[in-house]
Design a protein around this motif. Structure first.
Motif, PDB file in Angstrom:
ATOM      1  N   THR A   1     -25.313  16.896  33.597  1.00 41.25           N
ATOM      2  CA  THR A   1     -23.790  16.825  33.895  1.00 41.25           C
ATOM      3  C   THR A   1     -23.177  18.009  33.249  1.00 41.25           C
ATOM      4  OG1 THR A   1     -24.026  14.430  33.068  1.00 41.25           O
ATOM      5  CG2 THR A   1     -21.695  15.536  32.403  1.00 41.25           C
ATOM      6  N   PHE A   2     -23.845  18.631  32.407  1.00 42.65           N
ATOM      7  CA  PHE A   2     -23.212  20.160  31.527  1.00 42.65           C
ATOM      8  C   PHE A   2     -23.966  21.171  32.100  1.00 42.65           C
ATOM      9  CE2 PHE A   2     -21.875  17.042  28.572  1.00 42.65           C
ATOM     10  CZ  PHE A   2     -20.695  17.099  28.638  1.00 42.65           C
ATOM     11  N   ASP A   3     -24.859  21.014  33.246  1.00 43.01           N
ATOM     12  CA  ASP A   3     -25.587  22.121  34.241  1.00 43.01           C
ATOM     13  C   ASP A   3     -26.588  23.174  33.132  1.00 43.01           C
ATOM     14  OD1 ASP A   3     -24.931  21.687  36.665  1.00 43.01           O
ATOM     15  OD2 ASP A   3     -22.802  22.968  36.473  1.00 43.01           O
ATOM     16  N   ILE A   4     -27.045  22.194  32.216  1.00 37.76           N
ATOM     17  CA  ILE A   4     -27.883  23.102  31.102  1.00 37.76           C
ATOM     18  C   ILE A   4     -29.359  23.400  32.325  1.00 37.76           C
ATOM     19  CG2 ILE A   4     -29.401  22.589  29.248  1.00 37.76           C
ATOM     20  CD1 ILE A   4     -26.400  22.511  28.612  1.00 37.76           C
ATOM     21  N   PHE A   5     -29.730  22.490  33.228  1.00 36.08           N
ATOM     22  CA  PHE A   5     -30.992  22.711  34.002  1.00 36.08           C
ATOM     23  C   PHE A   5     -30.720  23.532  34.963  1.00 36.08           C
ATOM     24  CE2 PHE A   5     -31.594  18.375  32.206  1.00 36.08           C
ATOM     25  CZ  PHE A   5     -32.151  18.733  31.040  1.00 36.08           C
ATOM     26  N   SER A   6     -29.491  24.179  35.292  1.00 36.53           N
ATOM     27  CA  SER A   6     -29.152  25.222  36.602  1.00 36.53           C
ATOM     28  C   SER A   6     -30.079  26.094  36.301  1.00 36.53           C
ATOM     29  CB  SER A   6     -27.842  25.145  36.857  1.00 36.53           C
ATOM     30  OG  SER A   6     -27.235  25.769  35.747  1.00 36.53           O
ATOM     31  N   GLU A   7     -30.755  26.745  37.192  1.00 36.96           N
ATOM     32  CA  GLU A   7     -31.245  28.158  37.316  1.00 36.96           C
ATOM     33  C   GLU A   7     -32.286  28.215  36.163  1.00 36.96           C
ATOM     34  OE1 GLU A   7     -28.606  31.087  38.490  1.00 36.96           O
ATOM     35  OE2 GLU A   7     -27.463  29.864  39.542  1.00 36.96           O
TER      36      GLU A   7
ATOM     37  N   LEU B   1     -30.814  30.741  28.257  1.00 35.53           N
ATOM     38  CA  LEU B   1     -31.904  30.339  27.815  1.00 35.53           C
ATOM     39  C   LEU B   1     -31.922  29.964  26.267  1.00 35.53           C
ATOM     40  CD1 LEU B   1     -34.957  30.324  27.914  1.00 35.53           C
ATOM     41  CD2 LEU B   1     -35.101  32.609  26.855  1.00 35.53           C
ATOM     42  N   TYR B   2     -30.709  30.610  25.494  1.00 36.08           N
ATOM     43  CA  TYR B   2     -30.557  30.183  24.196  1.00 36.08           C
ATOM     44  C   TYR B   2     -29.963  28.903  24.146  1.00 36.08           C
ATOM     45  CZ  TYR B   2     -31.582  35.094  22.659  1.00 36.08           C
ATOM     46  OH  TYR B   2     -32.127  36.247  22.399  1.00 36.08           O
ATOM     47  N   GLN B   3     -29.082  28.462  25.126  1.00 37.33           N
ATOM     48  CA  GLN B   3     -28.337  27.284  25.505  1.00 37.33           C
ATOM     49  C   GLN B   3     -29.422  26.310  25.537  1.00 37.33           C
ATOM     50  OE1 GLN B   3     -25.389  27.286  28.465  1.00 37.33           O
ATOM     51  NE2 GLN B   3     -24.547  25.458  27.636  1.00 37.33           N
ATOM     52  N   PHE B   4     -30.467  26.399  26.490  1.00 39.89           N
ATOM     53  CA  PHE B   4     -31.280  25.334  26.661  1.00 39.89           C
ATOM     54  C   PHE B   4     -32.264  25.199  25.578  1.00 39.89           C
ATOM     55  CE2 PHE B   4     -35.483  24.349  28.591  1.00 39.89           C
ATOM     56  CZ  PHE B   4     -35.340  23.342  29.146  1.00 39.89           C
ATOM     57  N   ILE B   5     -32.677  26.143  24.659  1.00 40.68           N
ATOM     58  CA  ILE B   5     -33.675  26.190  23.641  1.00 40.68           C
ATOM     59  C   ILE B   5     -32.793  25.258  22.698  1.00 40.68           C
ATOM     60  CG2 ILE B   5     -34.856  27.345  21.757  1.00 40.68           C
ATOM     61  CD1 ILE B   5     -35.377  29.353  23.507  1.00 40.68           C
ATOM     62  N   LEU B   6     -31.597  25.517  22.350  1.00 39.34           N
ATOM     63  CA  LEU B   6     -30.570  24.835  21.452  1.00 39.34           C
ATOM     64  C   LEU B   6     -30.432  23.414  21.753  1.00 39.34           C
ATOM     65  CD1 LEU B   6     -28.821  24.782  19.053  1.00 39.34           C
ATOM     66  CD2 LEU B   6     -26.803  25.374  20.367  1.00 39.34           C
ATOM     67  N   TYR B   7     -30.215  23.126  23.119  1.00 41.02           N
ATOM     68  CA  TYR B   7     -30.114  21.749  23.618  1.00 41.02           C
ATOM     69  C   TYR B   7     -31.556  20.908  23.487  1.00 41.02           C
ATOM     70  CZ  TYR B   7     -29.359  18.072  27.247  1.00 41.02           C
ATOM     71  OH  TYR B   7     -29.097  17.020  28.030  1.00 41.02           O
ATOM     72  N   ILE B   8     -32.567  21.579  24.043  1.00 43.97           N
ATOM     73  CA  ILE B   8     -33.928  20.690  23.497  1.00 43.97           C
ATOM     74  C   ILE B   8     -34.196  20.571  21.848  1.00 43.97           C
ATOM     75  CG2 ILE B   8     -36.225  21.014  23.585  1.00 43.97           C
ATOM     76  CD1 ILE B   8     -36.144  22.505  26.207  1.00 43.97           C
ATOM     77  N   GLY B   9     -33.701  21.470  21.327  1.00 44.10           N
ATOM     78  CA  GLY B   9     -33.900  21.396  19.750  1.00 44.10           C
ATOM     79  C   GLY B   9     -33.064  20.235  19.097  1.00 44.10           C
ATOM     80  N   VAL B  10     -31.799  20.133  19.591  1.00 44.04           N
ATOM     81  CA  VAL B  10     -31.039  19.071  19.132  1.00 44.04           C
ATOM     82  C   VAL B  10     -31.465  17.707  19.294  1.00 44.04           C
ATOM     83  CG1 VAL B  10     -28.689  17.964  19.619  1.00 44.04           C
ATOM     84  CG2 VAL B  10     -28.878  20.655  19.058  1.00 44.04           C
ATOM     85  N   PHE B  11     -32.084  17.614  20.815  1.00 40.23           N
ATOM     86  CA  PHE B  11     -32.599  16.327  21.123  1.00 40.23           C
ATOM     87  C   PHE B  11     -33.828  15.853  20.272  1.00 40.23           C
ATOM     88  CE2 PHE B  11     -29.456  15.970  24.388  1.00 40.23           C
ATOM     89  CZ  PHE B  11     -29.310  14.793  24.412  1.00 40.23           C
ATOM     90  N   ILE B  12     -34.721  16.857  20.006  1.00 37.93           N
ATOM     91  CA  ILE B  12     -35.948  16.735  19.214  1.00 37.93           C
ATOM     92  C   ILE B  12     -35.466  16.035  17.951  1.00 37.93           C
ATOM     93  CG2 ILE B  12     -37.880  17.841  18.125  1.00 37.93           C
ATOM     94  CD1 ILE B  12     -38.221  19.378  20.601  1.00 37.93           C
ATOM     95  N   LEU B  13     -34.428  16.995  17.227  1.00 41.28           N
ATOM     96  CA  LEU B  13     -33.809  16.483  16.084  1.00 41.28           C
ATOM     97  C   LEU B  13     -33.435  14.879  16.065  1.00 41.28           C
ATOM     98  CD1 LEU B  13     -33.405  17.400  13.112  1.00 41.28           C
ATOM     99  CD2 LEU B  13     -31.333  18.032  13.756  1.00 41.28           C
TER     100      LEU B  13
END
Length: 120
Positions: A114-120, A8-20
């Motif tokens: 590619t990096f399985d951020i969206f898995s489960e 979950l933290y990884q997913f939130i960080l991923y979304i935050g980076v793309f928003i930035l």
């Protein structure tokens, strides 16, 4: 439990980076090409308004009944392209920002799968 929170933290960080990233690219493009910010919900004409509504209905029906991640991403890409096309036909420069958003969305989805951020 720790694995779920880590994901979950990884997913939130991923979304935050793309928003930035999108924020920086949008500000740079607006400054470089003198694109005036306009309300996102403002449609060009009635075809644009009804086209967006129909495409969003198709998207939500697909989410509720078929739940295919790739199909949903493709439908969102079609919505971006439809918006850009209608903005371009009306003579606005806003289509540039819409197309940049589409490119960032494609990179977001591609890297996520590619990096399985969206898995489960």
């Amino acid at each position: 439990m720790n694995i779920i929170l880590n994901g979950l933290y990884q997913f939130i960080l991923y979304i935050g980076v793309f928003i930035l990233i999108f924020y920086v690219i949008e500000k740079t493009a607006r400054k470089k090409w003198n694109i005036v910010r306009r309300p996102e919900a403002e449609e060009v004409n009635s075809l644009h308004k009804w086209g967006k509504r129909i495409l969003w209905i198709i998207f939500f029906v697909n989410v509720l009944f078929f739940s295919s991640g790739i199909k949903n991403a493709v439908i969102i890409m079609v919505i971006f392209l439809f918006n850009a096309c209608m903005q371009w036909k009306s003579g606005e420069k806003e289509y540039i920002i819409t197309l940049l958003g589409l490119v960032i969305f494609i990179v977001f989805i591609s890297l996520g799968y590619t990096f399985d951020i969206f898995s489960e």
